[in-house]
Scaffold this active site. Structure first.
Site, PDB file in Angstrom:
ATOM      1  N   CYS C 126       0.470   5.930   4.269  1.00  0.00           N
ATOM      2  CA  CYS C 126      -0.300   7.161   4.460  1.00  0.00           C
ATOM      3  C   CYS C 126       0.015   8.161   3.342  1.00  0.00           C
ATOM      4  CB  CYS C 126       0.005   7.796   5.808  1.00  0.00           C
ATOM      5  SG  CYS C 126      -0.939   9.322   6.036  1.00  0.00           S
ATOM      6  N   LYS C 161      -0.533  -2.465   5.906  1.00  0.00           N
ATOM      7  CA  LYS C 161      -1.518  -1.727   5.123  1.00  0.00           C
ATOM      8  C   LYS C 161      -0.872  -1.114   3.883  1.00  0.00           C
ATOM      9  CE  LYS C 161      -5.287   1.610   5.603  1.00  0.00           C
ATOM     10  NZ  LYS C 161      -6.126   2.332   6.575  1.00  0.00           N
TER      11      LYS C 161
HETATM   12  C1  LIG Z   1     -10.196  11.389   7.662  1.00  0.00           C
HETATM   13  C2  LIG Z   1      -9.435  10.141   7.402  1.00  0.00           C
HETATM   14  C3  LIG Z   1      -8.351   9.809   8.208  1.00  0.00           C
HETATM   15  C4  LIG Z   1      -7.622   8.663   7.972  1.00  0.00           C
HETATM   16  N1  LIG Z   1      -6.580   8.365   8.804  1.00  0.00           N
HETATM   17  C5  LIG Z   1      -5.900   7.197   8.619  1.00  0.00           C
HETATM   18  C6  LIG Z   1      -4.854   6.820   9.512  1.00  0.00           C
HETATM   19  O1  LIG Z   1      -4.548   7.505  10.474  1.00  0.00           O
HETATM   20  N2  LIG Z   1      -4.204   5.661   9.267  1.00  0.00           N
HETATM   21  C7  LIG Z   1      -4.538   4.840   8.232  1.00  0.00           C
HETATM   22  O2  LIG Z   1      -3.927   3.784   8.071  1.00  0.00           O
HETATM   23  N3  LIG Z   1      -5.529   5.162   7.388  1.00  0.00           N
HETATM   24  C8  LIG Z   1      -6.217   6.319   7.555  1.00  0.00           C
HETATM   25  N4  LIG Z   1      -7.237   6.635   6.697  1.00  0.00           N
HETATM   26  C9  LIG Z   1      -7.560   5.707   5.610  1.00  0.00           C
HETATM   27  C10 LIG Z   1      -8.695   4.746   5.995  1.00  0.00           C
HETATM   28  O3  LIG Z   1      -8.326   3.932   7.080  1.00  0.00           O
HETATM   29  C11 LIG Z   1      -9.075   3.837   4.816  1.00  0.00           C
HETATM   30  O4  LIG Z   1      -7.946   3.059   4.470  1.00  0.00           O
HETATM   31  C12 LIG Z   1      -9.525   4.591   3.594  1.00  0.00           C
HETATM   32  O5  LIG Z   1     -10.172   5.793   3.933  1.00  0.00           O
HETATM   33  C13 LIG Z   1     -10.467   3.775   2.709  1.00  0.00           C
HETATM   34  O6  LIG Z   1     -11.591   3.316   3.404  1.00  0.00           O
HETATM   35  P1  LIG Z   1     -12.971   4.170   3.511  1.00  0.00           P
HETATM   36  O7  LIG Z   1     -13.372   4.557   2.129  1.00  0.00           O
HETATM   37  O8  LIG Z   1     -13.940   3.271   4.206  1.00  0.00           O
HETATM   38  O9  LIG Z   1     -12.646   5.385   4.345  1.00  0.00           O
HETATM   39  C14 LIG Z   1      -7.964   7.812   6.904  1.00  0.00           C
HETATM   40  C15 LIG Z   1      -9.058   8.135   6.088  1.00  0.00           C
HETATM   41  C16 LIG Z   1      -9.793   9.284   6.316  1.00  0.00           C
HETATM   42  C17 LIG Z   1     -10.952   9.608   5.444  1.00  0.00           C
END
Ligand SMILES: Cc1cc2nc3c(=O)[nH]c(=O)nc-3n(C[C@H](O)[C@H](O)[C@H](O)COP(=O)(O)O)c2cc1C
Ligand SMILES: Cc1cc2nc3c(=O)[nH]c(=O)nc-3n(C[C@H](O)[C@H](O)[C@H](O)COP(=O)(O)OP(=O)(O)OC[C@H]3O[C@@H](n4cnc5c(N)ncnc54)[C@H](O)[C@@H]3O)c2cc1C
Ligand SMILES: Cc1cc2nc3c(=O)[nH]c(=O)nc-3n(C[C@H](O)[C@H](O)[C@H](O)COP(=O)(O)OP(=O)(O)OC[C@H]3O[C@@H](n4cnc5c(N)ncnc54)[C@H](O)[C@@H]3O)c2cc1C
Ligand SMILES: Cc1cc2nc3c(=O)[nH]c(=O)nc-3n(C[C@H](O)[C@H](O)[C@H](O)COP(=O)(O)O)c2cc1C
Ligand code: FES
Ligand code: FES
Lengths: 240, 280, 280, 240
Positions: C126, C161
């Site tokens: 994270c 992850k």
């Molecule tokens: C608002 C927000 C909250 C997120 N919270 C988490 C989280 O709690 N745990 C996690 O592993 N990834 C979190 N992510 C990351 C997403 O799971 C993902 O790995 C990342 O955003 C890339 O994918 P995407 O472009 O489809 O969002 C978060 C992303 C966003 C935008």
């Protein structure tokens, strides 16, 4: 880069002729290309051969094959583009001027050869501006095109059946790697009498970024700066 | 907008980043290099490198993926053919040095010590060249050794160029503790474009991935600069990654950069750096 | 487009990524979760986390920078309020677990072992939470220990992850050698937006940077997936990073992903994952 | 998301009223907002309060403050947008319905209050739809606006000199954090009788992403889902 205004577009399916007005003459010569970009993106520009230049007007022959040319195809009269150039070495500066040439263009590869024919008719023995589909004729009405679908053969197949045409003549080929390779597969001996204009995806278009390499007998050269035209027997189209 | 970096005066904070501007000879056809704050050479390696076979340039939205593979004609040729030209330039030249081991780095730096080149930049982060399957930065011992030895053998400022792969804070610390005078942030991060139409080779690049440059990496570059500046407020940073207009330059300076490099912008338009300088 | 991952059947390769989809209860107002291949919970931490103060969302072109700070009501509340709901869902639930040390990770996994949750995802990457100024991944000994112990105490598939910060190949190897059954690539890389108009606080985010998501990171995500798949062809990868349409899904599968996660796309439009599934 | 067609735009400098036609009614209530996006980007949508809904038409009052609203401002009749919603809790469901309210809107913060006035005139004692500049009146011709420049004071200064107006009435405030803070700096005792509609930059707009927090006496809540309207004495506007 310079602003250029679209003043004419003739489009038929995936092919179009685009004419733009520039502030002053570009002084391009046959075989040279320009880099074109849009005003509203931060993408890289893309190379297009000049098919004609007259006064402050540049004309291009373009095939819609992907996002950039797709966007070009939607331009309307009065829209603006960014252009820089001309780049590359004019065909005239590379070839043996004591010979006459057969021009073989594949698709939009014909563009620089059309310009060449116009400027140096005495250096041209015969032309094969070849296209698969006959509809292209409608946007190039004044030119004799070689339409595969009409003739029932590719230009390479046609030349194979009319080998005598190649006797004592040079060749200038411009088109996809596929076209060039298929020609020299059939006529390996013509390598010594041929020039090829290469296409390679480009970054800067000006020899800066080392993005458009071709392997030659003198080492790696850049298509944009050292070409796009090369002696056929000096380049290795198989570098991988 | 004059800038002083470790005693060296830059006319303005704009420099050409290593790579897309070649070694200057190609660029003088398009712009007056003396208007630039500085000019970074394409990374030089000890032995000539033929570079990667085509394609080397993959277009993406707001950027490019490159797989040049550090094509260059080697250090000897650089000394003979490029240095005399570079020494005549009325701008600060930064030599970007790449190598495969400490000896190569040190040899090149020593040979350039007596030239008019103003600073060194150690490129330890090229995405397109591996040392046995790994970039040098992944070998912390070797990284440390290269920086430590290099800093000892030159009086000129020594910058180390990092990417976002690797532990940025840790590498910045390691570089500075071992003698780096400044950092260059960032090199092009690794990326891939998949072309679904190209069935036999959907990655297009033969290595499968290349380095991503252009506006698409700007938030990441600003993030790296901010993070490092936060920890080392007094270490000068050459910031780069997607700078294509005046506002970008101001943002990079605000994030903590002392100088701002332009790479991709030169590919878009060789005149872009000069146009920006005029507006500053 | 059914997919089998380590013996678990997914109706299709589309899963909700951790975070932007909450814990499911908020999403059922908009879509039928049973149409999804799977659903990943927002990362759960042992103790409740209040998250970061606003702003948490910074808009950028083709993406977002988030600084949520893992707001969640803690593991006990998750067990009581969310697990019963999640167990009833007719889709594969993946629990994303975050923690500050091995004990926390292991406690949570053990407690969830007997539930209907199908897989675990260890969020070690994270961008918005630090362990004494550093993400856990930067401590290789601890990372190894967490994965090793976690894998021993559960029969359910264990995914780890990763982000792009850190040495991807090395971390992937470490995870797999210590018992991870699969990898999730990628978490949001760190990034900053500078707002020149905001003079007192141009970074806007109080931490100065946040995690970048959305199409802007797609080339980097595809690059990570390609690189890891190349080294570990048999390890299942959950790919994510900027997936917003069907073509994106196909590209991620082609690059080497087995399942494809959607995070940002859910924020754009909660119905987007279902719309994509319909087209597949 | 649903397609919506622009059917009317009244623009004056940086303010504009935008009316769109949707397929069916959105059934929005005063205080609710929708998420708007463009068809040609992959950026996140942005929240805008409904200023009016009638039949299949939604009306918004928008200020051009940055790239998104800039692009909205260039829309023409017949252009299409994407819209989803309505989101947020209607004002009516949060407030004490036995009271009458003074409505204080700052700039576009007036939009939901204008809708509220139209739907529940009996709940309204007085309105301050306040704008700095008088030109805004031209796009909201039927409304009584409070124009700082005309009156020579801000609405908070005005109320300070007319404190009696606040006696026995509730307040509904909607505007920037600055406006809300300045009001409660002057009238701290009004916190118990006021409701505030908060603005926070949003991600999903639907309570999913935890992107729009506000600290309340009951812990962190989401502006999009638990608000945007809150009891003034329950939220901490200073959370940092
Ligand atoms: C608002 C927000 C909250 C997120 N919270 C988490 C989280 O709690 N745990 C996690 O592993 N990834 C979190 N992510 C990351 C997403 O799971 C993902 O790995 C990342 O955003 C890339 O994918 P995407 O472009 O489809 O969002 C978060 C992303 C966003 C935008
Ligand atoms: C010196 C030079 C001159 C050129 N002159 C012309 C011209 O006069 N008219 C014209 O229509 N095109 C010309 N091209 C090609 C033109 O630059 C490309 O078609 C264009 O960049 C494609 O961009 P795109 O985004 O539309 O498609 P992309 O998505 O980039 O490409 C779509 C498909 O076309 C293929 N492709 C892309 N670029 C090339 C290329 N350079 N050669 C062969 N295949 C390619 C790709 O592999 C892909 O399958 C020239 C190229 C060069 C190097
Ligand atoms: C529930 C809700 C309802 C809203 N209703 C309306 C409405 O009816 N009409 C309207 O014009 N706007 C409304 N907004 C605000 C609107 O969403 C923003 O103005 C818009 O997102 C700005 O986007 P931009 O890209 O144009 O500007 P940006 O570049 O995002 O912002 C430009 C400037 O405005 C400031 N800003 C951005 N968003 C906000 C915000 N939410 N509050 C205060 N300042 C902000 C930024 O700090 C920056 O200085 C509403 C916001 C919320 C949360
Ligand atoms: C075509 C190309 C070639 C590059 N070559 C080098 C190089 O030789 N050495 C180096 O340190 N960086 C090289 N880079 C990286 C740039 O110097 C720069 O760090 C990166 O591209 C980000 O900046 P930009 O977005 O302004 O290009 C190259 C980048 C590109 C696009
Ligand atoms: S395109 Fe840059 S060197 Fe040819
Ligand atoms: S904007 Fe996503 S929770 Fe409010």
């Amino acid at each position: 880069m310079e602003l250029a205004k679209v003043v004419e577009k003739k489009i038929i399916k995936d092919y179009f002729v685009l004419k733009v007005e520039t502030k002053g003459p570009f002084n391009s010569q046959p075989g040279q290309f320009v880099m074109i970009n849009f005003l509203d993106t931060f993408n890289l520009p893309k190379p297009f051969s000049v098919m004609d230049e007259k006064g402050n007007y540049l004309t291009f022959l373009i095939k819609n094959v992907g996002p950039f040319t797709e966007k070009l195809a939607t331009l309307k009269y009065g829209d603006f583009l960014l252009i820089r150039g001309p780049y590359g070495i004019p065909i005239r500066n590379k070839i043996d001027l004591t010979k006459k040439y057969i021009l073989l263009g594949g698709g939009c590869g014909s563009a620089p050869l059309i310009y060449f024919l116009k400027e140096y008719p005495l250096l041209v023995k015969e032309t094969f501006f070849s296209f698969k589909e006959s509809y292209v004729q409608s946007i190039l009405p004044d030119l004799k095109l070689f339409i595969d679908d009409n003739i029932g053969k590719t230009p390479v197949e046609f030349l194979f059946q009319n080998k005598e045409k190649l006797e004592n003549s040079g060749m200038i080929l411009c088109g996809s790697k596929g076209l060039l390779k298929s020609f020299f597969d059939v006529f390996p001996y013509m390598k010594d009498w041929s020039y090829v204009s290469l296409e390679e995806n480009m970054g800067c278009g000006t020899g800066l970024c080392k993005g458009c390499p071709v392997q030659t007998v003198e080492g790696v050269k850049m298509v944009c700066k050292d070409g796009p035209i090369f002696k056929a027997n000096e380049v290795n189209l198989e570098w991988k | 907008m004059e800038v002083d970096v470790l005693g060296i005066k830059f006319k303005n904070p704009i420099i050409i980043a290593s790579g897309p501007g070649g070694n200057g000879k190609e660029l003088i056809d398009y712009i007056d290099l003396s208007q630039l704050g500085g000019f970074t050479t394409k990374t030089i390696t000890f032995k000539p490198k033929i570079g990667n076979p085509p394609p080397r340039i993959i277009n993406i939205k707001n950027g490019v993926i490159n797989s040049i593979g550090l094509e260059n004609s080697g250090f000897e040729s650089f000394l003979k053919d490029d240095v005399p030209f570079l020494e005549e330039l009325d701008t600060n030249v930064i030599a970007s040095i790449g190598g495969y081991n400490t000896e190569e780095f040190c040899y090149m730096i020593k040979s350039l010590n007596h030239t008019n080149i103003k600073m060194f930049e150690l490129n330890l982060s090229c995405p397109n060249v591996d040392k046995g399957g790994d970039t040098i930065l992944n070998d912390l011992r070797e990284t440390k050794e290269i920086i430590r030895r290099a800093s000892k053998i030159t009086q000129k400022p020594l910058f180390v160029k990092l990417g976002i792969e690797g532990n940025l804070e840790q590498l910045a610390k390691l570089a500075i503790e071992n003698g780096a005078d400044g950092l260059v942030l960032i090199n092009a991060p690794k990326g891939t474009k998949i072309n679904l139409k190209n069935e036999s080779n959907p990655e297009e690049l033969l290595r499968g991935y290349g380095g991503v440059s252009g506006p698409i990496i700007k938030p990441l570059a600003l993030g790296c600069i901010y993070r490092v500046k936060n920890i080392f407020p007094n270490v000068p940073i050459i910031g780069m990654g997607g700078v294509v207009c005046k506002a970008d330059v101001l943002e990079f300076l605000k994030a903590g950069a002392t100088l701002v490099g332009i790479g991709y912008g030169v590919m878009m338009d060789p005149e872009l750096p000069i146009n920006i300088i005029r507006e500053l």
